[in-house]
Design a protein around this motif. Structure first.
Motif, short mmCIF file in Angstrom:
data_model
loop_
_atom_site.label_atom_id
_atom_site.label_comp_id
_atom_site.label_asym_id
_atom_site.label_seq_id
_atom_site.Cartn_x
_atom_site.Cartn_y
_atom_site.Cartn_z
N LEU A 104 69.95 25.97 18.07
CA LEU A 104 68.27 26.36 17.33
C LEU A 104 68.09 26.37 16.13
N THR A 105 69.31 26.78 15.01
CA THR A 105 69.14 26.85 13.65
C THR A 105 69.12 25.33 13.16
N THR A 139 52.05 18.82 11.68
CA THR A 139 52.02 20.44 11.25
C THR A 139 51.80 20.53 13.36
N ILE A 163 55.05 20.81 14.79
CA ILE A 163 55.91 22.29 15.29
C ILE A 163 54.85 23.59 15.57
N VAL A 164 53.72 23.70 15.48
CA VAL A 164 53.02 24.96 16.20
C VAL A 164 53.11 24.48 17.65
N MET A 206 64.57 20.04 10.82
CA MET A 206 62.65 19.87 11.23
C MET A 206 62.24 20.12 9.24
N TYR A 254 56.17 30.96 23.45
CA TYR A 254 54.96 31.93 23.61
C TYR A 254 53.60 31.85 25.28
N ARG A 256 56.45 25.65 18.17
CA ARG A 256 56.78 27.23 18.44
C ARG A 256 56.03 28.15 19.68
N LEU A 257 54.91 27.53 19.79
CA LEU A 257 54.15 28.01 20.93
C LEU A 257 54.85 27.84 21.99
N THR A 268 66.01 24.18 13.66
CA THR A 268 65.10 24.47 12.11
C THR A 268 65.59 23.48 10.93
#
Lengths: 162, 158
Positions: B29-30, B144, B147-148, B36, B155, B151-152, B33
Motif C-alpha cells: 500500500l505504501t 486528480t 487520486i480522489v 503515485m 469509502y 482514495r474514495l 503511494t
C-alpha cells in the motif's frame, strides 16, 4: 498526552467536524493531491540541487515553489483537521512523531537553503554543477519528504498506540 | 464463483491481508503511494510547465522526467495489480474503480500527446499552443480525479 487527546475529542469543534461524514474522506483525497504537488515541485528542485537535470536553471525551477508550498498548505490544513478530529490516533503514535520530526528536518533544511544557499544557487548557470553543500541539502530534502510520506502512510500499521 | 471472486478468496489473499507482517499489505500500500507521488508529481510538473508555470524552463529539458514517470507507473502497476487481486471480486463490480482506471488511461494518453507536441521536439516553441495547453490542463485534472477516486474506493464501496 492521552488526556490531552481525550480533552480535544471532547470539545464541540472536534465532535462537530468528526460528525461531518464526508469531511474525513474529502480531506484524505486532498491530502494525497497536496502531496503530489509538494513532491513534484520540491522534488525537481531537490534533484537539480543534487546535480541532476543540468540545463535547468535553479532560478527557473524555483518558479514551481508556489505550487509546492500550496501543496504543503493543503496538507497542513487537512492534517490539522485529522488531528482535531481524532487526536488519539496521532499523539499516541511514535510513527506520527517521527513524521513530525521529518517535517521539522525538511523545514530547517529549507530554511538553511533560503538563508544561506539561495543567492548563489539562483545565480548559477543552467548547465553548472552544484556545490557539495547544495547536493547534501537537496538529498536531505528529498529523503525527508519521502520519509514524511512513509510515516504517514504506515501510521495505521506501525506501532500505533491504539 | 466467478474468476475474480476466486482470486479474492485465494490463499495468497488470506496471507496478504491476514499477515501481521508490515512487509505484506502495509508495504505494498505504501509503495502504491510512493509510486503515485513520483508518477503524478512528475506529471504535475510537466503539465504545469506546459501551462507556463515556471515558463522559463526549456521544455525539452524536462525529458528526463519521463524516466521518473515510468518508474512511478511501474511501481504502481505492480503494487496495484497485487492490491487488485486481493480485492478482485469487490473491485470488478465497483464503479469507482472503473472511474479511477479510466482517468489513469486518459491522463496517460493526454500526457503522451503533450510529450510529443511540446517536449520531444527541441525546435518546439517555448510557449505551447492553446490546444496543447488545454490537453495539459485536462491531464492534470484526470490525475486528480484518479487520486480522489482511488482514495474514495475505501469509502464508497466495501
Amino acid at each position: 498526552m492521552a488526556e490531552f487527546a481525550a480533552w480535544v475529542e471532547s470539545t464541540s469543534i472536534s465532535k462537530t467536524l468528526f460528525g461531518i461524514s464526508w469531511l474525513w474522506p474529502a480531506s484524505e483525497s486532498l491530502h494525497f493531491v497536496g502531496l503530489c504537488m509538494l513532491i513534484g515541485g520540491a522534488g525537481l528542485l531537490d534533484l537539480r540541487l543534487m546535480g541532476l537535470f543540468r540545463g535547468l536553471a535553479i532560478r527557473h525551477v524555483k518558479a514551481l515553489m508556489p505550487w509546492a508550498i500550496g501543496g504543503f498548505l493543503i496538507n497542513a490544513v487537512t492534517g490539522a483537521l485529522f488531528l482535531i478530529m481524532q487526536p488519539h490516533l496521532y499523539l499516541s503514535s511514535a510513527v506520527w512523531w517521527a513524521k513530525v520530526a521529518f517535517l521539522g528536518i525538511a523545514g530547517v533544511n529549507a530554511l538553511f537553503f533560503e538563508t544561506r544557499l539561495a543567492v548563489p544557487a539562483l545565480a548559477m548557470h543552467p548547465d553548472a554543477d552544484t556545490t557539495r553543500t547544495m547536493k547534501v541539502i537537496g538529498a536531505v530534502s528529498l529523503f525527508s519528504w519521502f520519509a514524511v510520506l512513509y510515516c504517514g502512510r504506515m501510521l495505521p500499521y506501525l506501532g500505533t498506540g491504539n | 464463483m466467478s474468476f475474480f471472486q476466486r482470486l479474492q478468496n485465494s490463499a495468497f489473499t488470506d496471507w496478504f491481508l491476514g499477515s501481521p507482517s508490515i512487509w505484506a499489505y502495509p508495504t505494498v500500500l505504501t509503495l502504491h503511494t510512493v509510486g503515485m507521488a513520483i508518477l503524478v508529481g512528475a506529471s504535475f510538473v510537466i503539465n504545469l510547465r506546459v501551462l507556463q508555470v515556471s515558463g522559463l524552463i526549456p521544455l525539452h529539458r524536462l525529458r528526463p522526467l519521463y524516466r521518473f514517470i515510468w518508474i512511478g507507473f511501474t511501481i504502481n502497476l505492480v503494487s496495484g495489480l497485487i492490491l487488485f487481486v486481493t480485492e478482485a471480486g469487490a473491485r470488478v463490480v465497483d464503479p469507482v474503480f472503473y472511474v479511477k482506471m479510466a482517468s489513469i488511461v486518459v491522463a496517460l494518453a493526454l500526457g503522451g500527446v503533450v510529450k510529443r507536441r511540446a517536449i520531444d521536439r527541441t525546435d518546439a516553441p517555448q510557449v505551447a499552443t492553446v490546444q496543447t495547453r488545454s490537453l495539459a490542463a485536462a491531464s492534470l485534472v484526470m490525475w486528480t480525479v484518479a487520486i480522489v477516486a482511488g482514495r474514495l474506493m475505501a469509502y464508497l464501496t466495501k
